[in-house]
Design a protein around this motif. Sequence first.
Motif, short mmCIF file in Angstrom:
data_model
loop_
_atom_site.label_atom_id
_atom_site.label_comp_id
_atom_site.label_asym_id
_atom_site.label_seq_id
_atom_site.Cartn_x
_atom_site.Cartn_y
_atom_site.Cartn_z
N HIS A 1 0.85 -1.15 0.12
CA HIS A 1 -0.04 0.11 0.03
C HIS A 1 0.74 1.29 -0.05
O HIS A 1 2.12 1.24 0.32
N SER A 2 0.29 2.31 -0.49
CA SER A 2 1.02 3.65 -0.23
C SER A 2 0.89 4.57 0.86
O SER A 2 -0.37 4.23 1.34
N SER A 3 1.83 5.08 1.33
CA SER A 3 1.75 5.93 2.58
C SER A 3 0.68 6.92 2.24
O SER A 3 -0.13 7.25 3.38
N ALA A 4 0.41 7.37 0.96
CA ALA A 4 -0.57 8.26 0.97
C ALA A 4 -1.89 8.13 0.97
O ALA A 4 -3.15 8.72 1.21
N SER A 5 -2.00 6.57 0.54
CA SER A 5 -3.48 5.95 1.07
C SER A 5 -3.96 6.15 2.47
O SER A 5 -4.96 6.31 2.97
N VAL A 6 -2.69 5.83 3.26
CA VAL A 6 -3.08 5.66 4.77
C VAL A 6 -3.20 7.11 5.30
O VAL A 6 -3.88 7.77 6.09
N ILE B 1 4.94 -4.24 1.97
CA ILE B 1 5.61 -3.11 1.40
C ILE B 1 4.70 -1.77 1.54
O ILE B 1 3.60 -1.72 1.20
N VAL B 2 5.24 -0.89 1.93
CA VAL B 2 4.72 0.34 1.98
C VAL B 2 5.52 1.28 1.13
O VAL B 2 6.79 1.57 1.36
N ILE B 3 4.81 2.13 -0.01
CA ILE B 3 5.74 2.89 -1.00
C ILE B 3 5.40 4.51 -0.70
O ILE B 3 4.16 4.68 -0.26
N ASP B 4 6.20 5.25 -0.97
CA ASP B 4 6.07 6.57 -0.93
C ASP B 4 6.23 7.38 -2.43
O ASP B 4 6.42 6.36 -3.27
N GLY B 5 5.73 8.53 -2.55
CA GLY B 5 5.82 9.21 -3.76
C GLY B 5 5.02 9.07 -4.67
O GLY B 5 5.01 9.21 -5.86
N VAL B 6 3.57 8.42 -4.55
CA VAL B 6 2.68 8.31 -5.30
C VAL B 6 1.24 8.76 -4.75
O VAL B 6 1.41 8.73 -3.47
N PRO B 7 0.37 9.03 -5.56
CA PRO B 7 -0.78 9.69 -4.92
C PRO B 7 -1.67 8.64 -4.06
O PRO B 7 -1.36 7.46 -4.36
N ALA B 8 -2.66 8.68 -3.21
CA ALA B 8 -3.58 7.90 -2.65
C ALA B 8 -4.10 7.24 -3.53
O ALA B 8 -4.64 7.46 -4.72
N GLU B 9 -4.20 5.84 -3.46
CA GLU B 9 -4.79 4.96 -3.94
C GLU B 9 -4.43 4.71 -5.42
O GLU B 9 -4.94 3.83 -6.18
N ALA B 10 -2.96 5.12 -5.79
CA ALA B 10 -2.51 5.02 -7.23
C ALA B 10 -2.22 3.38 -7.36
O ALA B 10 -2.36 2.91 -8.42
N GLU C 1 -16.18 -1.04 -1.52
CA GLU C 1 -15.72 -1.86 -0.54
C GLU C 1 -14.56 -1.17 0.12
O GLU C 1 -13.89 -0.59 -0.39
N PRO C 2 -14.48 -1.68 1.67
CA PRO C 2 -13.39 -0.98 2.20
C PRO C 2 -12.07 -1.68 1.82
O PRO C 2 -11.68 -2.65 2.20
N THR C 3 -11.45 -0.81 0.92
CA THR C 3 -10.24 -1.28 0.03
C THR C 3 -8.88 -0.42 0.60
O THR C 3 -9.11 0.95 0.51
N LEU C 4 -7.87 -1.08 0.93
CA LEU C 4 -6.42 -0.36 0.82
C LEU C 4 -5.58 -1.25 0.38
O LEU C 4 -5.30 -2.36 1.39
#
Length: 214
Positions: free
Chosen positions: A104-109, A129-138, A190-193
Amino acid sequence: MTASIRGRRLGGLSLQDFPALAELRLEYAAESGTVRLSRDGRVLVQAGLDTAGRLALEDAVTEFVLTTPEAKRLQRPGRLPLKLLGDGITSRFQDRARGYISVHSSASVQALSTVLDTTVDDRRFRSNIVIDGVPAEAELAWRGPVTIGGVEFAPQHSIVRCLATHANPDTGKRDLRILTTLTQQLGQHEPTLGRLLLPTGSGGEIHVGDEVSW
């Protein structure tokens, strides 16, 4: 640590039904095959994976859960006795039979944190894995191959979350309504992340700071 209590997630103990488990801290020494369980800095049990050690671990987890608000769930027919599965070497415990990697992306959280007006801990989602540098839900929109470091993955389906995310990863208390926030306030059906990825090819190593491309 590859051993687990009682098989598949829905057939054993999980944060979804037993959120107080988040209070426990587990350490596994692969060289000696020793498991240590502690709570609030106090060791509850330290034992090996031989017959006597497994019994001690099973008893310690049972005793702990029976002191929690979820004790009645453990006392339902078919729940007891708990059995420790795996040998600490070859067993693999995960929700799905195939060897997915969760991302998941840190932006989503951060989007959740903004709506809830509090800091949401990434550990609630237990992603590999948590990734940075992308928009939420990318990560939900990935279609082609995804490369992390030198390892290529095929994007699979998104991750629909459960009540385990409501549990505070330190206290085990259900203190945030993650599911309804995702659906009612962030507009998800649905509750998706996060997203599941399936490794392709021969695999390889991934390191903190590796570039992600898709």
